[in-house]
Structure formats: C-alpha cells, structure tokens
Enzyme design. Structure first.
Site, short mmCIF file in Angstrom:
data_model
loop_
_atom_site.label_atom_id
_atom_site.label_comp_id
_atom_site.label_asym_id
_atom_site.label_seq_id
_atom_site.Cartn_x
_atom_site.Cartn_y
_atom_site.Cartn_z
N TYR A 139 0.85 -1.20 0.00
CA TYR A 139 0.00 0.00 0.00
C TYR A 139 0.88 1.24 0.00
O TYR A 139 1.52 1.57 0.99
CB TYR A 139 -0.90 -0.05 1.24
N LYS A 167 -1.59 -1.38 -4.06
CA LYS A 167 -2.59 -0.32 -3.99
C LYS A 167 -1.82 0.99 -4.03
O LYS A 167 -1.18 1.39 -3.05
CB LYS A 167 -3.43 -0.41 -2.71
#
Length: 306
Positions: A139, A167
């Site tokens: 992330y 992400k």
C-alpha cells in the site's frame, strides 16, 4: 506467488469500522454493514485499513473484527486485512489473525510517521514477506506515511515471493501510470481513477480500485462491471457520479476537505440510513456544516431526499 495467485479485481472498498458514541466497537452495526456491502455486489472488502481506523484498534478488537468478518463473508468474496504496523513483528501478528479467520490476503503500508528510507522500506517488506503466509498487497499511501514509493523501490518489492498486488494511492498521476505499465504483468495494480482514464487503464489490464467507504453502493462495482461488459457509456455515467462525490468531499491527495475521511464516510453512511456510527478519538465527528455538505452531495446524487 504473483498476480495470478489471487482473483482480486474491480471495486474493493476499505470499509469503515463502526464505533458507538462512547468509542466501543459496534459488532452488531458491523454485521449490518457487511450484509449491505455484500448485497450491493462489492468485489471484495478490506478491513482494518486507513478508513477502518486501524491506528485506534487494539489486538483483542482486531481479533473480534476478523472473527466477525470471516464468519460473515469468508468464501463469498475476497477478504483483505489491513495489517499495517510500526514493525514487521506487529504486521506478522496481525497477519496470523487474518489467516486464522479466513482472509485471503493482507494490505500493508510502510511504517507510518518515521519516514523510512528506500533501503529501510525494502528491508521492512522483506521481513514481513518472510514472516507471513498470506498474499501481500503493498500500500503506497503518501498522506499517511509521508513517503511516495518510487517505481524503482516498488519494482524491488514486487519481486518478493508473497507480493501479489499494489494499492497505489499516489496523487502523482504520471507516477501511477508509470508503475502500472512497469508492473502490471507481475502484480495486480489498484488505484485507477473512476473516469475516462480509468476506463482506458482497465482496458489495458489495470485491476481496479481499492476505494473507501463504498457509500454509493452498487454503483462503484458497477463502474468496473460496465467496463468488462464493454458498456462504456454506463461506466462513464457511474464514474461521473463518483467524481461528484470525490470533488465535493476530498482534496486531490485524498485527504478530507472538511474533516477526516473517516468522519466524512461515516456521516454519509449515517445519512443513507446505514450503520456508519462514529469515528473514534482522536478523530471527531463532522461539524454541522460538514454534515450539511455531505447531505447536500447525496441529495444532488439522488441518494437521499431533500
């Protein structure tokens, strides 16, 4: 593992964690929220992420959350557990709970607050990789970590054996596109904007968006369903509706315009008659003017009556 080890794609929201007004975890509200999310056709969910206020949740509460979510939805849609922490040992402990309760993967930022170097971030992910069994989604979250991970660093992290997805919540659109084209054959890449550019990227193999809140319900997975069905006019209509909300409530770096993102999404869920609940301190509920803006946007979109 690589991108083919998981079937994650489409709209996978990082959901809010319902708390009562005095800050207690509200598992009954969570159960209702999970039921609604599944009914609305989400392509998966993430718990314990940024919008889930992971930074206020202790390990006993984390176990309760994972038990509740696993019991409700394991085997029905992909479940990803936010497992960020300040050390790889913390992340590994969270990941073990996720594995024990039927989750399909974990989402992990670089350690927040400390602003580690590229060398330290790579070492951190290597340590996490060596200690966990579940697939890892890396992330990149600059507002929460003060680090926008470079393409070179993400390429090195993507080589780790359990890393299957990224992400990429950078506000730098050029950086997002560069990372996507460099790594799309190795890992799944999430974070496409829900507009015409997003349509083009999905057509080129982008996997979707790990969004937040899911307050527009089935419209959000519907954007990706429409692209996959080659119904581009419908995808544009749904994307435009999401853009209205994003422009009204959030800055370009995805931080809230008039309160925390968590408080904004919870206020919106409450306005929709859904179990948003309250943010947990130190975060505070929106001021009345913020609630008014949220409601005005939902009225504009036809989600609530004036």
């Amino acid at each position: 593992m690589d991108r083919h080890s998981v079937q994650w794609r489409g709209y996978i929201p990082a959901i809010t964690t319902p708390f009562t007004g005095d800050g207690a975890l509200d598992l009954d509200a969570l159960d209702r929220l999970l039921g609604w999310l599944h009914q609305e056709g989400m392509h998966g969910i993430i718990i314990g992420g940024t919008q889930g206020e992971w930074f206020t949740i202790n390990q006993a509460e984390r176990k309760q959350l994972m038990q509740a979510v696993g019991r409700k939805l394991s085997g029905k849609i992909p479940l990803i557990a936010g497992c960020s922490g300040y050390t790889s040992q913390e992340v590994a402990a969270h990941a073990k709970l996720a594995a024990d309760h039927g989750f399909n993967g974990i989402l992990v930022t670089p350690p927040p607050y400390m602003v580690p170097t590229d060398r330290e971030i790579l070492a951190f992910y290597r340590e996490v990789n060596d200690q966990v069994s579940l697939p890892i989604c890396v992330y990149n979250w600059p507002p929460g970590t003060n680090v926008d991970m470079s393409l070179d660093l993400l390429q090195q992290i993507a080589e780790l054996s359990n890393v299957v997805a990224i992400k990429n919540s950078t506000a730098d659109l050029r950086h997002f596109v560069d990372v996507f084209f460099a790594l799309k054959d190795k890992v799944r890449v999430f974070g496409v904007p829900m507009n015409d550019l997003g349509i083009l990227l999905v057509q080129q193999g982008a996997d979707g968006t790990m969004g937040a809140g899911a307050v527009l319900g089935r419209e959000l997975p519907g954007y990706f369903n429409a692209i996959w069905d080659d119904d581009i006019p419908r995808a544009r209509r749904l994307g435009d509706r999401n853009e209205v909300l994003m422009r009204a409530w959030f800055n370009t770096d995805y931080t809230g315009r008039f309160g925390s993102a968590q408080a904004i999404f919870k206020a919106a869920l409450n306005e929709l008659g859904l179990p948003g609940g309250y943010p947990r301190r130190p975060l505070l509920p929106l001021e009345p003017e913020g609630v008014r803006v949220v409601r005005q946007t939902l009225v504009q979109l036809g989600k609530v009556s004036a």
